[in-house]
Design a protein around this motif. Structure first.
Motif, PDB file in Angstrom:
ATOM      1  N   PRO A 163       0.813  -1.221   0.000  1.00 12.19           N
ATOM      2  CA  PRO A 163       0.000   0.000   0.000  1.00 12.19           C
ATOM      3  C   PRO A 163       0.849   1.274   0.000  1.00 12.19           C
ATOM      4  N   THR A 164       0.275   2.340  -0.600  1.00 18.16           N
ATOM      5  CA  THR A 164       0.943   3.648  -0.618  1.00 18.16           C
ATOM      6  C   THR A 164      -0.062   4.738  -0.289  1.00 18.16           C
ATOM      7  N   VAL A 165       0.470   5.884   0.097  1.00 19.75           N
ATOM      8  CA  VAL A 165      -0.369   7.059   0.362  1.00 19.75           C
ATOM      9  C   VAL A 165      -1.074   7.507  -0.914  1.00 19.75           C
ATOM     10  N   GLN A 166      -0.376   7.400  -2.047  1.00 25.50           N
ATOM     11  CA  GLN A 166      -0.915   7.917  -3.307  1.00 25.50           C
ATOM     12  C   GLN A 166      -2.195   7.200  -3.732  1.00 25.50           C
ATOM     13  N   GLU A 167      -2.272   5.887  -3.476  1.00 23.84           N
ATOM     14  CA  GLU A 167      -3.483   5.180  -3.894  1.00 23.84           C
ATOM     15  C   GLU A 167      -4.683   5.598  -3.054  1.00 23.84           C
ATOM     16  N   ILE A 168      -4.455   5.968  -1.808  1.00 29.54           N
ATOM     17  CA  ILE A 168      -5.539   6.499  -0.976  1.00 29.54           C
ATOM     18  C   ILE A 168      -5.985   7.855  -1.503  1.00 29.54           C
ATOM     19  N   ALA A 169      -5.015   8.690  -1.866  1.00 31.09           N
ATOM     20  CA  ALA A 169      -5.340  10.028  -2.361  1.00 31.09           C
ATOM     21  C   ALA A 169      -6.117   9.970  -3.671  1.00 31.09           C
ATOM     22  N   LEU A 170      -5.711   9.086  -4.589  1.00 37.75           N
ATOM     23  CA  LEU A 170      -6.421   8.962  -5.860  1.00 37.75           C
ATOM     24  C   LEU A 170      -7.817   8.383  -5.634  1.00 37.75           C
ATOM     25  N   ALA A 171      -7.924   7.394  -4.758  1.00 35.15           N
ATOM     26  CA  ALA A 171      -9.235   6.819  -4.458  1.00 35.15           C
ATOM     27  C   ALA A 171     -10.177   7.871  -3.904  1.00 35.15           C
ATOM     28  N   LYS A 172      -9.690   8.700  -2.985  1.00 33.66           N
ATOM     29  CA  LYS A 172     -10.540   9.734  -2.392  1.00 33.66           C
ATOM     30  C   LYS A 172     -10.983  10.748  -3.433  1.00 33.66           C
ATOM     31  N   THR A 173     -10.073  11.122  -4.345  1.00 32.83           N
ATOM     32  CA  THR A 173     -10.410  12.086  -5.388  1.00 32.83           C
ATOM     33  C   THR A 173     -11.520  11.558  -6.284  1.00 32.83           C
ATOM     34  N   ILE A 174     -11.415  10.293  -6.654  1.00 28.55           N
ATOM     35  CA  ILE A 174     -12.441   9.696  -7.513  1.00 28.55           C
ATOM     36  C   ILE A 174     -13.767   9.556  -6.775  1.00 28.55           C
ATOM     37  N   ILE A 175     -13.719   9.075  -5.546  1.00 29.56           N
ATOM     38  CA  ILE A 175     -14.948   8.891  -4.761  1.00 29.56           C
ATOM     39  C   ILE A 175     -15.656  10.226  -4.553  1.00 29.56           C
ATOM     40  N   ASP A 176     -14.898  11.274  -4.305  1.00 25.50           N
ATOM     41  CA  ASP A 176     -15.500  12.595  -4.120  1.00 25.50           C
ATOM     42  C   ASP A 176     -16.178  13.101  -5.392  1.00 25.50           C
ATOM     43  N   ALA A 177     -15.706  12.629  -6.549  1.00 27.17           N
ATOM     44  CA  ALA A 177     -16.256  13.096  -7.826  1.00 27.17           C
ATOM     45  C   ALA A 177     -17.453  12.275  -8.291  1.00 27.17           C
ATOM     46  N   PHE A 178     -17.667  11.088  -7.705  1.00 25.16           N
ATOM     47  CA  PHE A 178     -18.742  10.193  -8.131  1.00 25.16           C
ATOM     48  C   PHE A 178     -19.656   9.878  -6.944  1.00 25.16           C
ATOM     49  N   PRO A 179     -20.842  10.468  -6.882  1.00 18.30           N
ATOM     50  CA  PRO A 179     -21.750  10.184  -5.767  1.00 18.30           C
ATOM     51  C   PRO A 179     -22.108   8.713  -5.619  1.00 18.30           C
ATOM     52  N   SER A 180     -22.052   7.938  -6.715  1.00 16.92           N
ATOM     53  CA  SER A 180     -22.440   6.520  -6.646  1.00 16.92           C
ATOM     54  C   SER A 180     -21.340   5.632  -6.091  1.00 16.92           C
ATOM     55  N   ILE A 181     -20.130   6.150  -5.960  1.00 15.89           N
ATOM     56  CA  ILE A 181     -18.995   5.320  -5.532  1.00 15.89           C
ATOM     57  C   ILE A 181     -18.666   5.596  -4.069  1.00 15.89           C
ATOM     58  N   GLU A 182     -18.790   4.546  -3.261  1.00 19.85           N
ATOM     59  CA  GLU A 182     -18.431   4.650  -1.837  1.00 19.85           C
ATOM     60  C   GLU A 182     -17.081   3.994  -1.561  1.00 19.85           C
ATOM     61  N   LYS A 183     -16.770   2.955  -2.326  1.00 18.94           N
ATOM     62  CA  LYS A 183     -15.461   2.305  -2.228  1.00 18.94           C
ATOM     63  C   LYS A 183     -14.999   1.954  -3.627  1.00 18.94           C
ATOM     64  N   ILE A 184     -13.686   1.841  -3.784  1.00 21.00           N
ATOM     65  CA  ILE A 184     -13.123   1.634  -5.119  1.00 21.00           C
ATOM     66  C   ILE A 184     -11.948   0.676  -5.048  1.00 21.00           C
ATOM     67  N   ARG A 185     -11.716  -0.066  -6.116  1.00 24.37           N
ATOM     68  CA  ARG A 185     -10.566  -0.960  -6.218  1.00 24.37           C
ATOM     69  C   ARG A 185      -9.772  -0.570  -7.462  1.00 24.37           C
ATOM     70  N   MET A 186      -8.482  -0.316  -7.276  1.00 21.50           N
ATOM     71  CA  MET A 186      -7.598   0.020  -8.388  1.00 21.50           C
ATOM     72  C   MET A 186      -7.119  -1.246  -9.087  1.00 21.50           C
ATOM     73  N   VAL A 187      -7.081  -1.189 -10.429  1.00 20.11           N
ATOM     74  CA  VAL A 187      -6.531  -2.262 -11.242  1.00 20.11           C
ATOM     75  C   VAL A 187      -5.624  -1.634 -12.296  1.00 20.11           C
ATOM     76  N   SER A 188      -5.272  -2.380 -13.331  1.00 16.80           N
ATOM     77  CA  SER A 188      -4.268  -1.870 -14.273  1.00 16.80           C
ATOM     78  C   SER A 188      -4.795  -1.567 -15.667  1.00 16.80           C
ATOM     79  N   SER A 189      -6.100  -1.804 -15.922  1.00 15.40           N
ATOM     80  CA  SER A 189      -6.653  -1.511 -17.240  1.00 15.40           C
ATOM     81  C   SER A 189      -8.166  -1.466 -17.166  1.00 15.40           C
ATOM     82  N   GLY A 190      -8.780  -0.882 -18.198  1.00 13.26           N
ATOM     83  CA  GLY A 190     -10.229  -0.881 -18.277  1.00 13.26           C
ATOM     84  C   GLY A 190     -10.794  -2.278 -18.444  1.00 13.26           C
ATOM     85  N   THR A 191     -10.105  -3.107 -19.218  1.00 16.57           N
ATOM     86  CA  THR A 191     -10.523  -4.502 -19.373  1.00 16.57           C
ATOM     87  C   THR A 191     -10.596  -5.202 -18.031  1.00 16.57           C
ATOM     88  N   GLU A 192      -9.557  -5.014 -17.233  1.00 11.82           N
ATOM     89  CA  GLU A 192      -9.510  -5.653 -15.924  1.00 11.82           C
ATOM     90  C   GLU A 192     -10.622  -5.127 -15.024  1.00 11.82           C
TER      91      GLU A 192
END
Length: 432
Positions: A90-119
Motif C-alpha cells: 500500500p501507498t499514500v498515493q493510492e488512498i489520495a487517488l481513491a478519495k479524489t475519484i470517490i469525491d467526484a462520483f456520488p455513486s462510488i463509496e469504495k473503489i478498487r484500483m486495477v491496471s486496465s479498463g478490461t480488468e
C-alpha cells in the motif's frame, strides 16, 4: 521512392508481433497503409520516427485530455520514479487517488484500483455475479468492455437466441451466459428482462457508447435500465472508462443524474499510465477479498507511478472543472464546421458528438446503435483518414472509434484541421 523508417520498423515488427502491433486497430488494416511509429509527443502534437508532425485527435485513445507530456504530470512521475517503480504494498498515493475519484462520483463509496479498463470490467462482472449469486450477464451490441471472454460475445438481434462466441477462443458455455441486445432499445431490454430477469447478475453498458463510434443514449434508455435493474435485483454497471472525467469532472452519470451500482473507470484516471478502477456501494464492494469472498488481485494494482500520474491529472482537472464547458463548446464548433464543409460538397455525413468526443460517420441516416453505425461507409472514411494523415492530422485508424479533443488543442490546431479537411474533401469529390 525511399522507404520511411515507419515502413522498415513495421516490416520488422510483423516478424516479432502478431500483425506487427500490440493492439489490433493500430495496424491500419481498415484504413490502408502502414502505421506511423511515434517517437515523441507534446501538447496536441505527436511526432513520428520520420520527423513528421501531426495534430493528434487520438490522444492515446482518450487519456490525454490535458495533452501530451503535461509538465505537472511529468514532474509527478519523475518524483515517483525517484522513490521506486513498484512496491507491491500500500501507498499514500493510492488512498489520495481513491478519495479524489470517490469525491467526484456520488455513486462510488469504495473503489478498487486495477491496471486496465478490461480488468476493471471483468472484475466488476465477477463481483456482480458473486454479490447476486447469478451467472448470466447482459450487454449491448457495439459497447466494448475489454477483451475478457464473456464480453466478446455477440448474441444477435433476437433475445431468444443463445449467444455464440464473438471470437475464436471464447467457450460456447460462456456465450450462453451472455445476452446481447441492440443499444438504445428499451423494448428489447424490457422483453429480455421478462424472460431472463431472475437469472441476470448484471447489466453492463457504456452510458455514452464510444467503441462503435460515439453514440449517445436515447431519451429514457438509461432511465429504463436503472428502473428495471433495480426492480429485478440486477447490478447495473456503467462502463465509464472513456467518459470518466472526459465530459465533466466526474462521469456521464453526474450529468444525467442516474447512479449505477458499479462504475468502471480507466484512461484519464491514469494520466497516460496503465490504470483502471471499479467502484460502487459499500455493500457490493465489501464482497471483494479480503473483506469478502469474491477474489480479485493484481501485482501492479495501485502502482506508485500510475497513481502519481493519475492524481496529478485529476488535480489539474479539478482546478479546471469550469473549463469543461468551453472545451465541449469548442469541439461542437469544430464539428459544426466540418459538417458544413461536407454539406457544401454534397457528401453524406453524420457527426455524433458528446462533449469533447466525436465521430464522423459517412452515412445519410442517423447513427443510434451498432446496426446503423456499421452500415456507414467505412471505405469512404478510409479515404478521408489517409487524406487527413497526409496533411498532418492524426485521426483514429478506424471508422468506428471516437476522436478526442484535449485542453491542449489550440485555435490554430482547429483551423489547420479544418483547412486539411477542406483540402481532403476536394480530393474526395473526384472519387465519388
Amino acid at each position: 521512392m525511399m522507404r520511411s523508417r515507419s515502413e522498415d520498423l513495421f516490416e520488422t515488427a510483423e516478424k516479432l508481433l502478431p500483425g506487427g502491433v500490440n493492439s489490433p486497430v493500430r495496424a491500419f488494416r481498415s484504413v490502408g497503409g502502414i502505421p506511423r511509429f511515434i517517437d515523441r509527443a507534446s501538447g496536441s502534437r505527436i511526432f513520428d520516427v520520420d520527423g513528421r508532425e501531426y495534430i493528434d485527435y487520438v490522444g492515446s485513445w482518450g487519456p490525454m485530455i490535458l495533452g501530451h507530456a503535461h509538465p505537472q504530470v511529468q514532474e509527478a512521475i519523475r518524483k515517483a520514479v525517484e522513490r521506486g517503480t513498484s512496491y507491491g504494498a500500500p501507498t499514500v498515493q493510492e488512498i489520495a487517488l481513491a478519495k479524489t475519484i470517490i469525491d467526484a462520483f456520488p455513486s462510488i463509496e469504495k473503489i478498487r484500483m486495477v491496471s486496465s479498463g478490461t480488468e476493471a470490467a471483468m472484475s466488476a462482472i465477477r463481483l456482480a455475479r458473486g454479490y447476486t449469486g447469478r451467472e448470466k450477464i447482459l450487454k449491448f451490441e457495439g459497447c466494448y468492455h475489454g477483451h475478457a471472454d464473456s464480453l466478446l460475445v455477440k448474441a444477435g438481434s433476437g433475445i431468444a437466441t443463445l449467444g455464440i462466441p464473438g471470437s475464436p477462443g471464447v467457450p460456447a458455455c460462456l456465450a450462453e451466459l451472455t445476452i446481447t441486445l441492440p443499444y438504445n432499445s428499451t423494448e428489447a431490454f424490457r422483453a429480455a428482462l421478462d424472460r431472463h430477469g431472475k437469472e441476470l447478475a448484471c447489466v453492463i453498458v457504456e452510458p455514452v457508447a464510444g467503441n462503435m463510434g460515439v453514440v449517445e443514449p436515447a431519451p429514457g434508455f438509461l432511465e429504463t435500465l436503472r428502473e428495471l435493474t433495480r426492480q429485478h435485483g440486477i447490478v447495473l454497471i456503467f462502463d465509464e472508462v472513456i467518459t470518466g472525467f472526459r465530459l465533466a469532472f466526474g462521469g456521464f452519470q453526474n450529468l444525467c443524474g442516474i447512479e449505477p451500482d458499479l462504475t468502471c473507470l480507466g484512461k484519464i484516471i491514469g494520466g497516460g499510465l496503465p490504470v483502471g478502477a471499479f467502484g460502487g456501494s459499500q455493500a457490493i464492494m465489501d464482497c471483494l477479498a479480503p473483506a469478502g469472498p469474491v477474489y480479485q488481485a493484481g501485482t501492479l494494482s495501485g502502482n506508485p507511478l500510475a497513481m502519481a500520474a493519475g492524481l496529478a491529472t485529476l488535480e489539474i482537472l479539478g482546478s479546471r472543472r469550469d473549463d469543461y464547458a468551453a472545451l465541449n463548446h469548442r469541439t461542437e464548433e469544430l464539428c459544426n464546421a466540418i459538417q458544413r464543409l461536407f454539406g457544401a460538397a454534397d457528401i453524406p455525413l453524420r457527426i455524433n458528438r458528446a462533449g469533447s468526443l466525436f465521430t464522423l460517420f459517412f452515412s445519410d441516416h442517423d447513427v443510434v446503435n451498432y446496426e446503423t453505425a456499421s452500415s456507414s461507409n467505412a471505405d469512404r472514411y478510409a479515404v478521408f483518414f489517409r487524406g487527413m494523415l497526409e496533411r498532418g492530422i492524426y485521426l483514429a485508424p478506424s471508422a468506428f472509434e471516437a476522436a478526442f479533443v484535449s485542453f491542449a488543442h489550440s485555435d490554430e490546431d482547429l483551423e489547420k484541421t479544418l483547412q486539411a479537411c477542406a483540402e481532403t474533401i476536394e480530393t474526395m469529390k473526384g472519387g465519388l
